[in-house]
Scaffold this motif. Structure first.
Motif, PDB file in Angstrom:
ATOM      1  N   UNK A   8       0.839  -1.199   0.000  1.00  0.00           N
ATOM      2  CA  UNK A   8       0.000   0.000   0.000  1.00  0.00           C
ATOM      3  C   UNK A   8       0.876   1.252   0.000  1.00  0.00           C
ATOM      4  N   UNK A   9       1.853   1.285   0.888  1.00  0.00           N
ATOM      5  CA  UNK A   9       2.688   2.481   0.981  1.00  0.00           C
ATOM      6  C   UNK A   9       3.504   2.688  -0.285  1.00  0.00           C
ATOM      7  N   UNK A  10       3.987   1.598  -0.832  1.00  0.00           N
ATOM      8  CA  UNK A  10       4.761   1.731  -2.075  1.00  0.00           C
ATOM      9  C   UNK A  10       3.886   2.313  -3.171  1.00  0.00           C
ATOM     10  N   UNK A  20       6.825   2.842 -15.327  1.00  0.00           N
ATOM     11  CA  UNK A  20       8.239   3.159 -15.148  1.00  0.00           C
ATOM     12  C   UNK A  20       8.505   3.562 -13.692  1.00  0.00           C
ATOM     13  N   UNK A  21       7.609   4.381 -13.138  1.00  0.00           N
ATOM     14  CA  UNK A  21       7.764   4.766 -11.728  1.00  0.00           C
ATOM     15  C   UNK A  21       7.594   3.526 -10.844  1.00  0.00           C
ATOM     16  N   UNK A  22       6.630   2.704 -11.202  1.00  0.00           N
ATOM     17  CA  UNK A  22       6.410   1.457 -10.469  1.00  0.00           C
ATOM     18  C   UNK A  22       7.697   0.647 -10.393  1.00  0.00           C
ATOM     19  N   UNK A  38       8.994  -0.373  -6.706  1.00  0.00           N
ATOM     20  CA  UNK A  38       8.623  -1.688  -6.184  1.00  0.00           C
ATOM     21  C   UNK A  38       9.789  -2.638  -5.917  1.00  0.00           C
ATOM     22  N   UNK A  39      10.727  -2.787  -6.855  1.00  0.00           N
ATOM     23  CA  UNK A  39      11.782  -3.764  -6.585  1.00  0.00           C
ATOM     24  C   UNK A  39      12.553  -3.425  -5.309  1.00  0.00           C
ATOM     25  N   UNK A  40      12.599  -2.162  -4.950  1.00  0.00           N
ATOM     26  CA  UNK A  40      13.317  -1.772  -3.751  1.00  0.00           C
ATOM     27  C   UNK A  40      12.501  -1.923  -2.491  1.00  0.00           C
ATOM     28  N   UNK A  41      11.183  -1.857  -2.606  1.00  0.00           N
ATOM     29  CA  UNK A  41      10.394  -1.889  -1.382  1.00  0.00           C
ATOM     30  C   UNK A  41       9.778  -3.251  -1.100  1.00  0.00           C
ATOM     31  N   UNK A  42       9.267  -3.914  -2.114  1.00  0.00           N
ATOM     32  CA  UNK A  42       8.690  -5.220  -1.808  1.00  0.00           C
ATOM     33  C   UNK A  42       9.305  -6.331  -2.642  1.00  0.00           C
TER      34      UNK A  42
END
Lengths: 177, 534, 477
Positions: free
Chosen positions: B177-179, B474-476, B480-484
């Protein structure tokens, strides 16, 4: 059959454009216009079709891309695979990032030169070609409209001349070609 | 001409918001925690671990519940789970080892497939719960039938269940959610910022053609506070440890001990919470001030006329560009690059900026076409549309160029601490990663190349919509790879939140447009712009 | 109908007609050259000869005559190469990128800027050429079938990318330039009277006629070539930067290099254009066509690109610390405080600090000041390449091999020689070629000429209503 051509000279591009519009409106067919620089908006008036050179360039470019891709695949992957910087060239796709620059350059090379050559050929401008502008001043500051008598048989020569003379010309000349 | 939001536009935007909200809430409650799976080399054992955080709220009961769920699910498929060693909960087994080695090599983010996890770093003081299992088919008639000749598929099947969240545990930390909130906040903030940038650029370069559409830029630009608030909420939550997007906000990494991270400690002169907040507030503050004044002067120009205000905006436009040149890079480092805090790339800021710019131009294009289709702004002609289309085409190229430059240079040099960023994206996000690039590059390049395409509304709308989503993607992929890690999904939560934000953004944009005449009155180049034709 | 806002400054000053433009540009070609021209040609010719002599000496003796050593295997030569290629970026940028942006002021400067580009790229190509040592087998850089087994060039190598990039850039720029020249050669052809001259220009003009269809094609070709040349400009200096950035040498390997090199190239290219044009406009009396507004525009480009370069310097410096990679950090500390500190601070002063003076309107409209600053920028950009190349490698990973680079007289001689050849070629260009794009200037006379803007003394807007009494609605830009 010998054709007669009327050359009407103007000293302003806007006046010529106005004149061409009026003449075309009356049904006169204007064969060509000679000018020292491109007159914007004259093409639709005298019925010059938009060039397709752009499409040509795209096709040349595509050819270049394909040639480069196949060439590199042959040189680097099939004929003599090398292991460079820990990146063995076993497959095209894995090495693709380092092939992109040359593929790009070759695409531009082919598109630009292909189009330039086509342009010169289509315009019949090549070293040694004779100049065909009706008056040397058309490359300086004069604008010439070319009307062919043969193409305007619905008018008599006299009428044609008279109509043209109304459009603000500075000189008029009739030649046999 | 005054613009009024039609009831249909209201309905559409509210529907977007409501549908988005429902999907988002539903997605939020079905969110699942990330469970890391690792298969042994011979393929007979599967190790699962759950990276806990300092204040991880998943309880032991939930971990046990997960184990029971997996066992039950296996049983119903005629598989019996066995525990070969005594690797129970909290054992100092594999998970622990990995944990220690990770902290020793703070910058060594290299990891095997699937463990795209420098946020394993979050696991704080509590050892991560680990569970290693083997499995065999239950020798019943059904079991033998079901798995006949497929015995080697048992372990992969179990792994897939966990990876695909068929079996899992609820996520109380709501990392996803936060990501998502960060992704959408940044994406939509970026659109407004891009419009502000372009407005300043238009003034500073003495451009004339776009004078008739400047009000649209103003409209988009003035949605800036919305994105800013969302971003501030995300950062605030990070500061309060409600989320774990920024690993460097974790205080335990700054003190010698299990979680000590030498690299983050070195960077703490820059990456620390007070300084981060100062920078963030300065960026947002400066942008808001400029946006506010550009709007104010623009409205005053309508009333007063004269050249004074025009040249004031010309000078302030140039001044803004100076701030923007510095801030656009820095905010990208602070807000996005510091998610992968060990990683660095000098080009990152400019790359993010190009993405911001194109998203803004797409929004402008869509607004233009919408207003025109509703009969507003008759002064906009095909040449203006063509020009915005050219911008979309050109910036797509710019974005692709920067994407490729960054990717290729890191790929080519293959230096461990840099290449890990792309390794993670290629291993876990392969399809999305290259797909996004392909769409954002190839689609506009091929389909918007011709002059006619840039003047055909239907083509413009379709392509713009697709690459709009492409740049969201692109922003995703930056976040994402860094957070989840590889626990990503594009489900109800992602789609819902995107729609919600889109609805709000469009509504706010339209509302801004109602607040001033759609065409500026006294812009000195208005006449040139109205007669824009090529 | 196209309208230009009245607040825009005119681009062609004075009471000019189409014929006046032709006269002003063609006169210097048709008249006898002034004495100063012969003097300058002689001086630059001598310098050029000296350069050629140095090159011959180098080829005859070997690369050992350069100051290179084991640690610093690339220094003076590659610095010059990148410097010249960089300078060669302004011409195509002006003619291609500014064409796409419909900047009319480019029309007065594009012709000579492109000529400068072509000569600069030629000078750049000299350096990798002579660095090969055996220049007579330089065709080996091309993927030609051969009898050495299946021996192909390495397409993974940025040096080969350079071969393709530079040759494509050179040939496409040449074609772009020449296609624009053809109609102007025709103008000269139709004016000159001496038979031999007429013959020569007649061949050069390819029989250009100037009919409507030809102009129609001309415009689309210019547009498409501009569209192709724009990414090409970006790609060329990006690829040059990749010679360094694909490596793992601290100070060379950084992702910002491609766009930052491009920006630096445009920066130095514009500086060189200014250096040349400020002299040319005076010598050839073209003050009405290249006037203060043009210079101001170019100076704004210099501020923008100079600032981008500045932001890139700071970004590199910051990230070298932020990365936590001590080698990277050292490379930058060594630049600023090591034995080559003077080159670093020359670069910073010339490239980042001094262009900021152009924020002051008075200074950016001051021609003398601009001329001085254009020289400063050129020097700064040379130092930039020197800093990147030499200071990054002169202290490598083994402290025992740390050393300094000292150029020999051959190094310096070749460099000075290329400057001589460059100016020699440019002087020839200015003497025999139309230095302004006649056809393009004529097409903007009505929208941007001072006399038309002011309505021939009848007041502003007179021409708009007057010229279109015939009810023309459409005059395309």
């Amino acid at each position: 059959m010998a054709d007669k051509v009327i050359y009407a000279m103007y000293d302003d591009d806007d006046v010529l454009k106005d004149g061409a519009k009026k003449l075309v409106g009356k049904g006169v067919h204007v064969a060509d216009v000679y000018s020292p620089f491109p007159i914007h908006g004259i093409d639709p008036i005298i019925g010059v079709k938009h060039t397709r050179l752009g499409i040509n360039a795209f096709l040349y470019g595509l050819t270049g891309t394909m040639l480069a891709l196949f060439g590199i695949k042959y040189f680097m992957i099939q004929d003599w695979p090398m292991n460079i910087g820990g990146k063995p060239s076993f497959s095209m796709i894995e090495n693709l990032p380092s092939f992109i620059p040359i593929v790009f350059e070759f695409t531009v090379l082919c598109a630009a030169h292909g189009m330039a050559i086509t342009y010169l050929l289509r315009n019949k401008t090549l070293p040694g070609m004779p100049a065909r502008n009706p008056d040397p001043r058309t490359t300086d500051d004069k604008f010439v409209m070319e009307v062919r008598v043969n193409e305007n048989t619905q008018f008599s020569e006299k009428d044609l001349q008279a109509m043209i003379k109304e459009t603000g010309i500075i000189e008029i000349e009739e030649r046999e070609v | 001409m005054e613009f009024k939001i039609s009831s249909r536009a209201k309905k559409v935007t509210f529907t977007l918001m409501i549908v988005g909200l429902i999907a988002m809430v539903w997605g939020m409650f079905t969110e699942q925690s990330y469970i890391h799976t690792k298969m042994s080399e011979d393929g007979t054992q599967l190790t699962m671990s759950y990276p806990t955080h300092n204040n991880g709220e998943n309880t032991d009961e939930e971990w046990e519940q997960f184990k029971a769920d997996l066992t039950a699910a296996a049983l119903s498929s005629h598989i019996e789970i066995i525990e070969p060693g005594a690797h129970g909960h909290g054992a100092a087994g594999h998970g622990e080892e990995e944990h220690v080695s990770h902290d020793d090599h703070g910058n060594d983010e290299g990891h095997e497939h699937g463990h795209g996890d420098d946020h394993g770093g979050h696991h704080g003081h509590r050892p991560e719960p680990t569970w290693t299992i083997g499995a065999h088919v239950i020798h019943t008639k059904e079991g033998m039938k079901a798995w006949h000749h497929h015995e080697d598929q048992i372990m992969p099947t179990l792994k897939a269940w966990v990876d695909d969240h068929k079996v899992g545990m609820p996520d109380h930390q709501h990392n996803r959610f936060w990501s998502n909130l960060l992704i959408n906040g940044f994406f939509f903030f970026g659109i407004s910022l891009g419009a502000l940038f372009y407005l300043a650029l238009h003034y500073a370069t003495e451009s004339g053609w776009g004078a008739v559409i400047l009000r649209i830029f103003e409209g988009v630009m003035l949605v800036l506070p919305f994105g800013a608030v969302v971003l501030i909420v995300v950062f605030l939550a990070g500061t309060l440890d409600w989320n774990h997007i920024y690993m460097w906000m974790d205080d335990s990494k700054m003190v010698l001990g299990e979680s000590f991270d030498k690299l983050l400690y070195q960077k703490s002169g820059y990456l620390n919470e007070p300084f981060f907040w100062i920078r963030t507030l300065v960026y947002i503050g400066v942008f808001l001030v400029f946006a506010f004044f550009f709007r104010k002067w623009s409205k005053r120009e309508d009333e007063e006329g004269g050249l004074k205000l025009h040249f004031l905006q010309y000078r302030r436009g140039a001044l803004f560009l100076v701030f923007f040149a510095v801030f656009s890079s820095m905010l990208a480092w602070d807000w996005i690059m510091s998610i992968d805090a060990h990683w660095f790339s000098t080009l990152f800021g400019w790359y993010v900026f190009s993405g911001i710019w194109i998203s803004a131009m797409i929004m402008i294009m869509m607004t233009m076409l919408y207003l025109k289709s509703r009969g507003y702004m008759p002064q906009i002609n095909q040449s203006h549309i063509h020009d915005v289309g050219k911008w979309i085409f050109a910036i797509s190229f710019l974005w692709s160029y920067l994407w490729f430059s960054q990717f290729m240079l890191i790929w080519y040099s293959n230096i461990g601490e840099e290449v890990v960023y792309f390794q993670q994206r290629i291993l876990d996000y392969k399809f999305l990663f290259f797909g996004t690039f392909a769409i954002n590059f190839v689609l506009p390049m091929v389909l918007l190349m011709s002059r006619d395409a840039k003047r055909t509304w239907s083509i413009l709308v379709v392509i713009s919509s697709i690459i709009f989503v492409g740049h969201w993607m692109d922003v995703y992929l930056m976040v994402m790879p860094g957070t989840i890690m590889n626990n990503y999904q594009i489900g109800a939560l992602e789609i819902g939140m995107f729609l919600l934000f889109l609805g709000i953004f469009i509504f706010l944009l339209l509302r801004n447009l109602t607040k001033a005449p759609l065409i500026k009155k006294n812009h000195p180049m208005l006449d040139e712009s109205v007669h824009h034709d090529f | 109908m196209h309208k230009e806002a009245s607040i825009r400054e005119p681009l062609i000053l004075g009471d000019k007609s189409y014929h006046d433009i032709t006269e002003d540009v063609c006169k210097p070609i048709e008249n006898d050259a002034p004495k100063t021209w012969y003097l300058l040609v002689t001086i630059t010719g001598l310098v050029a000869l000296w350069g050629i002599g140095c090159i011959l000496y180098l080829l005859g003796t070997g690369i050992g005559t350069w100051g290179l050593n084991k640690t610093v295997g690339w220094a003076w030569d590659i610095t010059n190469f990148v410097w010249w290629v960089g300078i060669g970026h302004a011409g195509t940028l002006i003619s291609a990128v500014l064409l796409l942006f419909r900047q009319k002021w480019r029309m007065a400067i594009n012709r000579s800027a492109e000529a400068m580009t072509i000569f600069a790229v030629m000078m750049a190509a000299v350096f990798p050429g002579i660095h090969m040592g055996r220049i007579w087998v330089s065709y080996w850089v091309l993927p030609l079938p051969n009898q050495f087994g299946s021996l192909w060039v390495n397409f993974n190598s940025p040096l080969l990318w350079d071969v393709f990039a530079i040759s494509t850039y050179f040939s496409v720029s040449l074609v772009f330039w020449y296609i624009g020249l053809i109609p102007d050669f025709a103008t000269i052809r139709d004016r000159v009277t001496r038979p031999l001259t007429k013959k020569v220009y007649s061949i050069l003009s390819f029989g250009w006629t100037g009919n409507a269809k030809a102009w129609n094609r001309f415009e689309i070709v210019s547009l498409v070539l501009a569209g192709l040349a724009t990414p090409l400009v970006f790609s060329v200096h990006s690829i040059v930067s990749m010679d360094f950035a694909t490596s793992i040498v601290p100070g060379w390997h950084t992702t910002i290099f491609p766009p930052y090199f491009v920006s630096g190239a445009v920066f130095s290219g514009f500086a060189m254009v200014l250096t040349l044009l400020l002299i040319m406009r005076k010598a050839m009396h073209l003050e009405n066509y290249i006037h203060v507004k043009h210079v101001e525009y170019m100076n704004i480009v210099i501020i923008v690109t100079g600032s981008i370069v500045g932001v890139a310097y700071i970004t590199e410096l910051f990230i070298s610390w932020y990365s936590g990679v001590e080698y990277e950090a050292y490379a930058f500390i060594n630049r600023a405080t090591g034995p080559y500190w003077w080159s670093y601070w020359s670069m910073m002063t010339c490239n980042v600090i001094s262009p900021q003076l152009f924020w002051i309107k008075k200074l950016r409209r001051n021609l003398a000041f601009t001329f001085v600053l254009s020289l400063v920028v050129n020097i700064g950009m040379w130092f930039e390449r020197f800093v990147i190349i030499v200071t990054s490698i002169h202290r490598d990973f083994i402290p025992s091999s740390w050393t300094m680079f000292h150029p020999t007289w051959v190094d310096i001689g070749v460099f000075i020689g290329t400057i001589g050849i460059f100016f020699f070629l440019f002087l020839l260009f200015a003497r025999f070629f139309p230095v302004l794009a006649l056809n393009e200037l004529k097409s903007i006379l009505k929208s941007s000429g001072e006399n038309y803007k002011e309505g021939f003394g009848y007041g502003e807007g007179y021409w708009d209503s007057h010229a279109h009494e015939g009810g023309i609605e459409e005059k395309h830009d």
